[in-house]
Design an enzyme around this catalytic site. Structure first.
Site, PDB file in Angstrom:
ATOM      1  N   THR A 171       1.889   1.373  -8.805  1.00 14.88           N
ATOM      2  CA  THR A 171       0.473   1.708  -8.841  1.00 14.88           C
ATOM      3  C   THR A 171       0.229   2.686  -9.975  1.00 14.88           C
ATOM      4  O   THR A 171       1.157   3.318 -10.481  1.00 14.88           O
ATOM      5  CB  THR A 171       0.028   2.337  -7.515  1.00 14.88           C
ATOM      6  OG1 THR A 171       0.718   3.585  -7.329  1.00 14.88           O
ATOM      7  CG2 THR A 171       0.325   1.423  -6.339  1.00 14.88           C
ATOM      8  N   LYS A 213     -20.496  11.473   0.964  1.00 17.64           N
ATOM      9  CA  LYS A 213     -21.003  11.800   2.298  1.00 17.64           C
ATOM     10  C   LYS A 213     -22.007  12.934   2.167  1.00 17.64           C
ATOM     11  O   LYS A 213     -21.647  14.073   1.873  1.00 17.64           O
ATOM     12  CB  LYS A 213     -19.871  12.190   3.233  1.00 17.64           C
ATOM     13  CG  LYS A 213     -20.274  12.155   4.708  1.00 17.64           C
ATOM     14  CD  LYS A 213     -19.065  12.217   5.611  1.00 17.64           C
ATOM     15  CE  LYS A 213     -19.454  11.971   7.058  1.00 17.64           C
ATOM     16  NZ  LYS A 213     -18.283  11.965   7.969  1.00 17.64           N
ATOM     17  N   TRP A 231     -23.229   8.180   4.804  1.00 14.55           N
ATOM     18  CA  TRP A 231     -22.518   7.608   3.663  1.00 14.55           C
ATOM     19  C   TRP A 231     -23.486   7.106   2.599  1.00 14.55           C
ATOM     20  O   TRP A 231     -24.523   6.524   2.902  1.00 14.55           O
ATOM     21  CB  TRP A 231     -21.648   6.435   4.107  1.00 14.55           C
ATOM     22  CG  TRP A 231     -20.544   6.785   5.042  1.00 14.55           C
ATOM     23  CD1 TRP A 231     -20.435   6.399   6.346  1.00 14.55           C
ATOM     24  CD2 TRP A 231     -19.387   7.572   4.768  1.00 14.55           C
ATOM     25  NE1 TRP A 231     -19.276   6.898   6.892  1.00 14.55           N
ATOM     26  CE2 TRP A 231     -18.613   7.625   5.943  1.00 14.55           C
ATOM     27  CE3 TRP A 231     -18.930   8.248   3.635  1.00 14.55           C
ATOM     28  CZ2 TRP A 231     -17.407   8.311   6.025  1.00 14.55           C
ATOM     29  CZ3 TRP A 231     -17.727   8.935   3.715  1.00 14.55           C
ATOM     30  CH2 TRP A 231     -16.980   8.970   4.884  1.00 14.55           C
ATOM     31  N   GLU A 254      -0.380  -3.771  -4.134  1.00 13.27           N
ATOM     32  CA  GLU A 254       0.348  -3.952  -2.881  1.00 13.27           C
ATOM     33  C   GLU A 254       0.245  -5.367  -2.336  1.00 13.27           C
ATOM     34  O   GLU A 254       0.943  -5.725  -1.382  1.00 13.27           O
ATOM     35  CB  GLU A 254      -0.189  -2.974  -1.832  1.00 13.27           C
ATOM     36  CG  GLU A 254       0.113  -1.515  -2.111  1.00 13.27           C
ATOM     37  CD  GLU A 254      -0.904  -0.828  -3.008  1.00 13.27           C
ATOM     38  OE1 GLU A 254      -0.947   0.412  -3.038  1.00 13.27           O
ATOM     39  OE2 GLU A 254      -1.667  -1.544  -3.704  1.00 13.27           O
TER      40      GLU A 254
END
Length: 548
Positions: free
Chosen positions: A180, A434, A439, A324
């Site tokens: 990654t 937030k 949200w 992944e």
């Protein structure tokens, strides 16, 4: 016993060589255009396997690559895993310290390095305190390099035979490895077995994946060092397609030329690549008539991009995945009952990340640990599992505990799922804003802002706020010559027409460029660090702009 043959990569090349021996592989290299056939490619793959064996590479050893997209890099894709070793593609755009960590952590035996990247690798190696001492280097060109003590590739394989006796490799054998980008810490290694890459290839070839057939000409612009160019070299080989590799640092003009001259039908890359091609086409006479599909991933494709290609009879196929996941997870094909829908409805579906591909399962979990309804409004973290999804990171037990649960990968992507099953990424878990306990989707605001003709790029991040915890601020790269005062007003008015007041950015800051990660994604972490200034929003939020 029937059905005992393991699922490995080798049969894909055997099929291409046997059935499509005359089909071409074309590569833009440092020294010009290279062109050869599957039959000739298979011979060179055999020579490379012999050469690696002669250099002491054994099953299980890791062989690194530090290369752009070209045919010699492609030769390692089948030679290394088919002899039982593990191909480790290294991202040359990472910082030196990350490259040092990756090479040391993976314990690479040999690294194939592109001539133009030899200096970068030498720079990383020079600060390694001996960590590169046991690594041999092969420069993927015909001439030596001044930066590293490296064997030229052609000398490395010269004199070896084309009849390598390929071993029987188990489907659980480690075949690939990719790290990654490490934007939130040290890069994490992901290993792919033969069976994982076989499964991923077969799934992508289905009609609901990214199918590639023997009449396709496939050009992966997504880097081969980034999750195997999204698996396209394997899929194109399995499908018997012609390959076209754009080589080192291709400019929009290089891509346009290859599309025209080689008849490219399918290509893939991040949105910034296609924005560059669009600009080039607007200034030059470019023939895109052969092009059928542009696969876009790594970031959301603006609706305006989809419409631009639609006007030229080219389908933009939105996809999503992760390192992944080897990496494909969703593709935004239209379901059969939507093909007769109005254009705006279709555009809305196609601009989402899409439908989970055959073979994978998903669930979306909210903050209370419950699965969300598929109503297109509820948010939650996307979890996935399947035969090509990893269940652990290489030598990172602390990350394993945080990111995996009962065989599920916790992706860190916050998504909604609409009643038709289309997933849409609302944000990364670390990027969602937030404000006052509610949200705000930074991605949704970014896409809305980038729909304006005078906006080249835009990123929205949460800035600390004493009362509301966080408030959104938009960082905008204006197009050349844009009237900035007018642009702020129009962007603000457009957002106000579609979103509640408390979603609206409290400020619009103009910047020269949105910082990018090593894989071309927007790096909001860099923006947050650079602009972590509460004064950007303090006192600017009216009382009625707070969430109810």
């Amino acid at each position: 016993m029937p059905g005992t043959t393991d699922q490995t990569l080798r049969p894909f090349l055997w099929r291409a060589e046997t059935l499509y021996g005359d089909t071409e592989i074309v590569s833009r290299n440092h020294d010009g255009l290279q062109r050869y056939t599957y039959s000739e490619y298979a011979d060179r793959v055999s020579q490379l396997a012999y050469a690696l064996e002669g250099a002491g590479i054994e099953p299980g050893d890791r062989v690194g690559t530090f290369c752009w997209n070209h045919a010699r890099h492609f030769e390692t894709y089948f030679a290394v895993p088919s002899m039982g070793a593990q191909l480790h593609t290294i991202n040359p755009l990472l910082p030196d310290e990350h490259i040092r960590y990756i090479v040391d952590n993976a314990d690479d035996e040999i690294i194939f390095v592109d001539p133009s990247l030899a200096g970068k690798l030498a720079s990383a190696a020079s600060g390694a305190d001996g960590e590169f001492d046991d690594v041999d280097f092969v420069v993927v060109g015909s001439e030596p390099t001044d930066h590293l003590e490296a064997t030229p590739y052609e000398s490395f394989i010269d004199g070896y035979g084309t009849d390598y006796d390929w071993p029987d490799v188990d489907e659980d054998q480690r075949a690939g490895m990719c790290y990654t980008s490490g934007t939130t810490g040290k890069p994490k290694g992901v290993e792919y077995t033969q069976g994982m890459l076989w499964s991923h290839t077969m799934a992508t070839l289905t009609p609901q994946g990214i199918p590639m057939a023997d009449d396709d000409v496939v050009m992966p612009v997504v880097p081969m060092f980034h999750v195997n160019a999204w698996g396209m070299p394997f899929s194109a080989t399995a499908g018997g397609s012609k390959h076209v590799y754009p080589g080192p640092s291709p400019e929009p003009g290089d891509l346009a030329t290859l599309i025209e001259e080689e008849g490219v039908t399918i290509t893939a890359g991040v949105p910034t690549v296609w924005l560059g091609l669009m600009e080039y086409c607007q200034e030059n006479d470019v023939d895109l008539s052969s092009l059928e599909t542009v696969v876009v991933g790594g970031a959301a494709a603006p609706k305006s991009m989809i419409e631009w290609f639609d006007d030229r009879d080219v389908e933009v196929l939105h996809a999503w995945g992760m390192t992944e996941m080897a990496p494909i997870g969703t593709v935004a094909h239209l379901k059969a009952d939507l093909r007769g829908a109005d254009y705006e409805t279709q555009l809305d579906k196609r601009s989402k990340q899409g439908l989970i591909v055959p073979g994978l399962e998903f669930r979306v979990i909210d903050e209370s640990g419950e699965e969300i309804p598929h109503d297109g409004e509820a948010f939650g973290e996307l979890w996935v599992r399947g035969p090509w999804v990893t269940t652990e990171y290489f030598e990172r037990p602390e990350a394993n505990e945080a990111d995996f649960e009962d065989g599920w990968l916790k992706t860190g992507d916050v998504v909604t799922v609409d009643p038709d099953g289309y997933l849409q990424i609302v944000d990364r878990a670390k990027d969602v804003i937030k404000s006052g306990g509610e949200w705000i989707s930074s991605v949704e605001l970014e896409n809305a802002i980038m729909a304006h003709d005078d906006v080249a790029e835009a990123a929205v991040v949460g800035v600390p706020h004493e009362r509301w915890q966080e408030r959104p601020v938009a960082f905008v790269v204006p197009s050349e010559g844009a009237d900035r005062d007018r642009l702020i007003k129009e962007v603000t008015d457009d957002l106000a027409a579609d979103y509640p007041k408390w979603w609206l950015p409290d400020d619009v800051e103009f910047i020269e460029e949105v910082p990018k990660t090593a894989t071309g994604k927007f790096s909001k972490k860099d923006i947050r660090e650079r602009y972590a200034d509460q004064s950007l929003v303090d006192g600017k939020v009216p009382e009625d702009a707070a969430p109810e």
